[in-house]
Motif scaffolding. Sequence first.
Motif, mmCIF file in Angstrom:
data_model
loop_
_atom_site.group_PDB
_atom_site.id
_atom_site.type_symbol
_atom_site.label_atom_id
_atom_site.label_comp_id
_atom_site.label_asym_id
_atom_site.label_seq_id
_atom_site.Cartn_x
_atom_site.Cartn_y
_atom_site.Cartn_z
ATOM 1 N N LYS A 205 0.810 -1.195 0.152
ATOM 2 C CA LYS A 205 0.031 -0.140 -0.018
ATOM 3 C C LYS A 205 0.996 1.228 -0.189
ATOM 4 C CE LYS A 205 -4.032 -1.774 2.393
ATOM 5 N NZ LYS A 205 -4.878 -1.872 3.623
ATOM 6 N N GLN A 208 2.373 1.473 -3.557
ATOM 7 C CA GLN A 208 1.210 2.262 -4.356
ATOM 8 C C GLN A 208 0.833 3.623 -4.062
ATOM 9 O OE1 GLN A 208 -1.766 -0.975 -3.340
ATOM 10 N NE2 GLN A 208 -1.879 -1.712 -5.418
ATOM 11 N N LYS A 215 -5.289 0.167 -7.529
ATOM 12 C CA LYS A 215 -5.608 -1.284 -7.654
ATOM 13 C C LYS A 215 -5.584 -1.616 -9.156
ATOM 14 C CE LYS A 215 -9.069 -4.820 -5.898
ATOM 15 N NZ LYS A 215 -10.280 -5.241 -5.158
ATOM 16 N N THR A 218 -2.580 -2.607 -10.981
ATOM 17 C CA THR A 218 -1.684 -3.285 -10.138
ATOM 18 C C THR A 218 -1.859 -4.710 -10.735
ATOM 19 O OG1 THR A 218 -1.522 -2.108 -8.365
ATOM 20 C CG2 THR A 218 -0.596 -4.120 -7.895
#
Length: 273
Positions: A205, A208, A215, A218
């Motif tokens: 997280k 990211q 999401k 990814t």
Amino acid sequence: MSDQDFPIDLSKVKLVVSDLDGALLNTNNEVSPRFFKQFEKLKQRNIHFVATSGRQFQSIIDKLYSIKDCISIIGENGGIIQHNNRVKVLLELTRTDVTRCVDVLRTIPECFIVLCGIKAAYIESSHNKFLSHLKNYYSVIKSVEDLNELYDDKFLKIAVYHFNSSEELVFPYLDFLKDRYQVIVSGQHWLDISHIKANKSYALKIIQEQRGISKEETLVFGDYNNDLEMLELAQFSYAMANAHPNVRDIASYITKSNSEEGVEHIIDKLLQE
């Protein structure tokens, strides 16, 4: 479900994340030359790569040494991270945590304890067969008389090895610890005890968010229970064909096994988009 069943649009992917053991590493415990060639193409397309593992941080570096400065690394199941060429400890166990858990583990028959610090992995055992297995996953190992007398390090997790099955012969003894610690079966022979918040998704997280990647952008590969939370952070979540049933149940897709270069198989599809 198999990735060959229908076409998948991978054109929006900006982040590729892979576990090592059982995924990117083949049955010879190596990263393939094919992947290193693919990595150069990923880099050219500004697709970032993250290597993640329950392994010791130094061991991950050894496996990916030629590209270590160009990737992010999540080690010790999320306890330590390398991102933007900076290494940071995210979550650690206190000295009290270590003593409590080691004392419990010493009561479990035929298990071997590894106290994972930043400087080294510490063991009390001199069992030759165990040591030969340990060296596949840990690059810096120190033998000590008493794990509970170590103070000059920060401790990221406690790994437990059993020659038969960590899930069947170690995990049942530790049920009462699950309210206080992250207790996860990370391989057929391995179980890990970490800070209650420590898992690969905790670290992923951060990557990211820092790179502004969603999401939906990814792609993640996993094979065992310590990958479950991480797979939920990716729209394109792949279980290896050799994955634990729990991983196969939660992943959106299934690729070939690590012995068949399943990670590279999907990266090829990504590079074709």
